[in-house]
Design a protein around this motif. Structure first.
Motif, mmCIF file in Angstrom:
data_model
loop_
_atom_site.group_PDB
_atom_site.id
_atom_site.type_symbol
_atom_site.label_atom_id
_atom_site.label_comp_id
_atom_site.label_asym_id
_atom_site.label_seq_id
_atom_site.Cartn_x
_atom_site.Cartn_y
_atom_site.Cartn_z
ATOM 1 N N GLY A 30 0.960 -1.095 0.006
ATOM 2 C CA GLY A 30 0.014 0.038 0.041
ATOM 3 C C GLY A 30 0.819 1.300 -0.140
ATOM 4 N N SER A 31 0.384 2.322 0.573
ATOM 5 C CA SER A 31 0.863 3.524 0.577
ATOM 6 C C SER A 31 2.200 3.399 1.288
ATOM 7 C CB SER A 31 0.064 4.690 1.259
ATOM 8 O OG SER A 31 -0.959 4.881 0.739
ATOM 9 N N ALA A 32 2.413 3.023 2.545
ATOM 10 C CA ALA A 32 3.667 2.833 2.943
ATOM 11 C C ALA A 32 4.547 1.766 2.358
ATOM 12 C CB ALA A 32 3.481 2.408 4.303
ATOM 13 N N GLY A 33 4.133 0.775 2.012
ATOM 14 C CA GLY A 33 5.071 -0.258 1.195
ATOM 15 C C GLY A 33 5.678 0.343 0.039
ATOM 16 N N CYS A 34 4.877 1.092 -0.685
ATOM 17 C CA CYS A 34 5.333 1.623 -2.073
ATOM 18 C C CYS A 34 6.489 2.470 -1.884
ATOM 19 C CB CYS A 34 4.284 2.117 -2.679
ATOM 20 S SG CYS A 34 3.156 1.094 -3.734
ATOM 21 N N VAL A 35 6.227 3.502 -0.733
ATOM 22 C CA VAL A 35 7.169 4.463 -0.406
ATOM 23 C C VAL A 35 8.798 3.619 -0.047
ATOM 24 C CG1 VAL A 35 7.954 6.176 1.309
ATOM 25 C CG2 VAL A 35 5.594 6.138 0.294
ATOM 26 N N LEU A 36 8.438 2.718 0.873
ATOM 27 C CA LEU A 36 9.519 2.100 1.415
ATOM 28 C C LEU A 36 10.283 1.280 0.366
ATOM 29 C CD1 LEU A 36 8.701 0.662 4.953
ATOM 30 C CD2 LEU A 36 10.439 2.316 4.284
ATOM 31 N N ALA A 37 9.801 0.574 -0.623
ATOM 32 C CA ALA A 37 10.309 -0.263 -1.664
ATOM 33 C C ALA A 37 11.077 0.876 -2.723
ATOM 34 C CB ALA A 37 9.330 -0.789 -2.368
ATOM 35 N N ALA A 38 10.602 1.879 -2.935
ATOM 36 C CA ALA A 38 11.112 2.906 -3.691
ATOM 37 C C ALA A 38 12.309 3.519 -3.089
ATOM 38 C CB ALA A 38 10.120 3.996 -4.205
ATOM 39 N N ARG A 39 12.119 4.122 -1.818
ATOM 40 C CA ARG A 39 13.327 4.701 -1.319
ATOM 41 C C ARG A 39 14.546 3.853 -1.090
ATOM 42 N NH1 ARG A 39 12.747 9.628 -2.718
ATOM 43 N NH2 ARG A 39 11.185 11.005 -1.916
ATOM 44 N N LEU A 40 14.202 2.607 -0.276
ATOM 45 C CA LEU A 40 15.425 1.739 -0.022
ATOM 46 C C LEU A 40 16.008 1.196 -0.966
ATOM 47 C CD1 LEU A 40 13.789 -0.587 2.865
ATOM 48 C CD2 LEU A 40 15.254 1.581 3.078
ATOM 49 N N THR A 41 15.300 1.100 -2.287
ATOM 50 C CA THR A 41 16.020 0.483 -3.391
ATOM 51 C C THR A 41 16.992 1.472 -4.411
ATOM 52 O OG1 THR A 41 14.141 0.661 -4.711
ATOM 53 C CG2 THR A 41 14.552 -1.496 -3.644
ATOM 54 N N GLU A 42 16.715 2.612 -3.751
ATOM 55 C CA GLU A 42 17.738 3.884 -4.346
ATOM 56 C C GLU A 42 19.031 3.762 -4.119
ATOM 57 O OE1 GLU A 42 14.742 7.678 -3.893
ATOM 58 O OE2 GLU A 42 16.194 7.321 -2.426
ATOM 59 N N ASP A 43 19.392 2.924 -2.939
ATOM 60 C CA ASP A 43 20.643 2.273 -2.631
ATOM 61 C C ASP A 43 20.922 1.096 -3.520
ATOM 62 O OD1 ASP A 43 22.870 1.137 -1.783
ATOM 63 O OD2 ASP A 43 22.604 1.370 0.298
ATOM 64 N N ALA A 44 21.676 0.963 -4.705
ATOM 65 C CA ALA A 44 21.721 -0.307 -5.334
ATOM 66 C C ALA A 44 22.209 -1.648 -4.484
ATOM 67 C CB ALA A 44 22.668 -0.017 -6.569
ATOM 68 N N GLY A 45 22.740 -1.133 -3.461
ATOM 69 C CA GLY A 45 23.293 -2.452 -2.625
ATOM 70 C C GLY A 45 22.276 -3.015 -1.653
ATOM 71 N N THR A 46 21.122 -2.276 -1.657
ATOM 72 C CA THR A 46 20.206 -2.895 -0.819
ATOM 73 C C THR A 46 19.206 -3.877 -1.598
ATOM 74 O OG1 THR A 46 20.391 -1.075 0.580
ATOM 75 C CG2 THR A 46 18.310 -2.391 0.881
ATOM 76 N N ARG A 47 19.021 -4.898 -1.154
ATOM 77 C CA ARG A 47 17.943 -5.921 -2.030
ATOM 78 C C ARG A 47 16.634 -5.889 -1.044
ATOM 79 N NH1 ARG A 47 18.308 -8.492 -6.340
ATOM 80 N NH2 ARG A 47 16.980 -9.958 -5.315
ATOM 81 N N VAL A 48 15.462 -5.451 -1.860
ATOM 82 C CA VAL A 48 14.335 -5.399 -1.352
ATOM 83 C C VAL A 48 13.118 -6.438 -2.072
ATOM 84 C CG1 VAL A 48 12.464 -3.916 -0.849
ATOM 85 C CG2 VAL A 48 14.790 -3.098 -0.476
ATOM 86 N N LEU A 49 12.509 -7.146 -1.097
ATOM 87 C CA LEU A 49 11.312 -7.746 -1.680
ATOM 88 C C LEU A 49 10.084 -7.170 -0.931
ATOM 89 C CD1 LEU A 49 10.092 -10.250 -2.897
ATOM 90 C CD2 LEU A 49 10.468 -11.407 -0.841
ATOM 91 N N LEU A 50 9.190 -6.906 -1.855
ATOM 92 C CA LEU A 50 7.769 -6.158 -1.746
ATOM 93 C C LEU A 50 6.833 -7.433 -1.782
ATOM 94 C CD1 LEU A 50 5.924 -3.986 -0.885
ATOM 95 C CD2 LEU A 50 5.859 -3.310 -3.170
ATOM 96 N N LEU A 51 5.833 -7.720 -0.841
ATOM 97 C CA LEU A 51 4.819 -8.732 -0.792
ATOM 98 C C LEU A 51 3.672 -7.893 -0.810
ATOM 99 C CD1 LEU A 51 6.134 -11.348 1.685
ATOM 100 C CD2 LEU A 51 6.524 -11.341 -1.071
ATOM 101 N N GLU A 52 2.806 -8.444 -1.846
ATOM 102 C CA GLU A 52 1.521 -7.741 -1.459
ATOM 103 C C GLU A 52 0.284 -8.788 -1.863
ATOM 104 O OE1 GLU A 52 -2.209 -6.042 -1.825
ATOM 105 O OE2 GLU A 52 -0.451 -5.096 -1.065
ATOM 106 N N ALA A 53 -0.867 -8.809 -1.105
ATOM 107 C CA ALA A 53 -1.766 -9.797 -1.043
ATOM 108 C C ALA A 53 -2.633 -9.744 -2.255
ATOM 109 C CB ALA A 53 -2.634 -9.891 0.011
#
Length: 504
Positions: free
Chosen positions: A16-39
């Motif tokens: 949702g709103s918060a998850g989209c923000v975090l996924a976008a902001r954290l992956t601005e660092d190319a060395g941080t691998r992120v998985l976003l799960l959405e029901a």
């Protein structure tokens, strides 16, 4: 064989709103691998993009279809819409983008949370937005483009003129959190289309090699090694999967979803877990408690003059005011709506609605799982209007709304109040009407309360108390509800959470 990908550093549960923000902001660092799960799904109904269609979305596949238990005030359950799919509730809401008034954040430290005043949040509010108003203190380079309706509906402008005529202040920027009064409110509408969190934040990040997104993924429970959260068990495509996090797991499933995931994982009050067949792993009595929301009562009006068809979100103008002279801040919102909402008195084909909501409700409820089954419906009880001060706030707003409806600015529209109607004049009949015929304003908060005391679920850094590697970053952490619509504050919480995660 393709090379095996390294493990994810952060697993985010809820797109949702918060998850989209975090996924976008954290992956601005190319060395941080992120998985976003959405029901929910990445493919939402076409109506999502069409702003006037939003009232139909809660009953579509883009919504969870939640309802509360029968409410003490009304004797009936209440629909509690929340989004299901990328963008979450930002994909089905009414697109109002307004910070709560700064006084509404003053009580956030009552349970010991530090660093969450309005002034602390201001840089994060600014980071989210490009505000077309150009008002002082607003953001100019954020992903969300926000501004008033273009063009505004004529009947809503007449209501605004009526508010000013009856003595209320004409605010310059009602969305900025500093003013009281009435004005057009900022909306998440760009070039005639909704702009959700998925549109503004997630879509530009989807091509990054360090971001993986899995939709149709229902979180079952959290996985722990000792007291450290190391992953999430989830269901997708009819199978059970496990996602592991080398760093942290962040719950962004919203006020309903995040608390339920904690409870299914054995984190919560034993009185809630054991009847549902879940063993207590970590007792936190505050999980699922402190649930509250903005209820909204409606004054529905018929007009002789045709109301123009709504082209935006239907609710383009609102006001914030104090129910009493000694209120600590604005505690009532009045919103003008360019359609006659369904009402219990008589159908209205042509007209408008004035909605009245207590912005600082005292009523508190609870949320709990009904079963260990992650697909079982929850037990949701906000206990709307069980605090008498909430009723008094609405009565104050009704009196103000009626004066506006009788103003000269609206005389040319031939206004007739249909619900509750001109015969409802005494305090008891109006209070009974408000308690019986209200709806949710769709702003539930508080089930993972932030603070440092025994009832707090997360600390000031959004870490789940007593556990490692686990945070919550969504509306559930709000100790008390904002004195306006909540979505803008959820974006700011997530922006700050990204900074907290990067600095940990």
């Amino acid at each position: 064989m393709s090379p095996q990908k390294p493990p994810h550093d952060v697993v985010i549960v809820g797109g949702g709103s918060a998850g989209c923000v975090l996924a976008a902001r954290l992956t601005e660092d190319a060395g941080t691998r992120v998985l976003l799960l959405e029901a929910g799904s990445s493919a939402l109904p076409d109506a999502v993009a069409h702003p006037p269609a939003w009232p139909s979305l809660a009953a579509s596949e883009a919504g969870w279809g939640d309802t509360t238990v029968v409410q003490q005030a009304s004797g009936a359950p209440v629909a509690l819409p929340r989004g299901k799919g990328l963008g979450g509730s930002s994909a089905i809401n009414a697109m109002v983008f307004a910070r709560g008034h700064r006084t509404g954040y003053d009580s956030w430290g009552a349970h010991g949370a530090t660093g969450w005043t309005y002034d602390d949040l201001l840089p994060y509010f600014q980071r989210t937005e490009t505000a077309t108003s150009g008002a002082p203190g607003r953001g100019t380079m954020g992903p969300l483009t926000v501004g008033p309706a273009e063009p505004p509906n004529e009947v809503l402008l007449a209501c605004l003129d009526g508010a000013v005529e009856t003595g209320h202040r004409r605010a310059f920027d009602i969305s900025g959190g500093l003013e009281e009064g009435f004005a057009p409110v900022d909306l998440n509408i760009v070039a005639g289309r909704r702009q959700s969190a998925a549109d503004a934040y997630l879509a530009p990040a989807l091509g990054r090699p360090n971001l993986d997104v899995v939709t149709g993924a229902t979180a079952h429970r959290l996985i722990f090694e000792g007291t450290r959260c190391v992953g999430v068990e989830y269901g997708a495509d009819g199978r059970t999967h496990t996602a592991t996090a080398a760093g942290e797991v962040v719950l962004t499933a919203g006020t309903i979803g995040s608390a339920l995931i904690l409870q299914r994982s054995g984190i919560g009050a034993q009185d809630d877990l054991r009847p549902a067949g879940v063993d207590v792993f970590h007792e936190l009595p505050g999980v699922g408690r402190n649930l509250h929301d903005h209820p909204r009562a409606n004054l529905v009006h018929r007009t002789q003059r045709p109301v123009p068809e709504g082209r935006n979100n239907h609710g383009e103008v609102l006001g914030t005011l104090r129910s009493t002279a000694d209120a600590e801040g604005p505690d009532v919102q009045i919103i003008f709506i360019d359609i006659p909402l369904p009402n219990p008195v008589a159908p209205v084909q042509n007209g408008f609605t004035i909605g009245i909501s207590p912005m600082r409700p005292a009523s508190r409820g609870s949320l709990r799982i009904s079963s260990a089954d992650p697909y079982a419906p929850p037990v949701i009880d906000p206990r709307y209007f069980t605090a008498q001060e909430d009723v008094r706030a609405v009565l104050s707003g009704i009196a103000t709304a009626r004066r506006i409806a009788r103003s000269a600015a609206l005389a040319g529209w031939g206004v007739e109040e249909v619900s509750p109607g001109p015969t409802a004049v005494d305090e008891k009949s109006l209070a009974d009407h408000a308690r019986r015929y209200f709806g949710s304003y769709c702003h539930p908060v508080g089930t993972c309360l932030m603070g440092e005391d025994a009832m707090s679920v997360v600390d000031s850094g959004l870490r789940v108390r007593g556990l490692d590697g686990l945070r919550v970053a969504d509306a559930s952490v709000m100790p008390s509800i904002t004195s306006s619509n909540t979505n803008a504050t959820v974006y700011a919480i997530a922006e700050r959470a990204a900074d907290l995660l990067r600095s940990s």
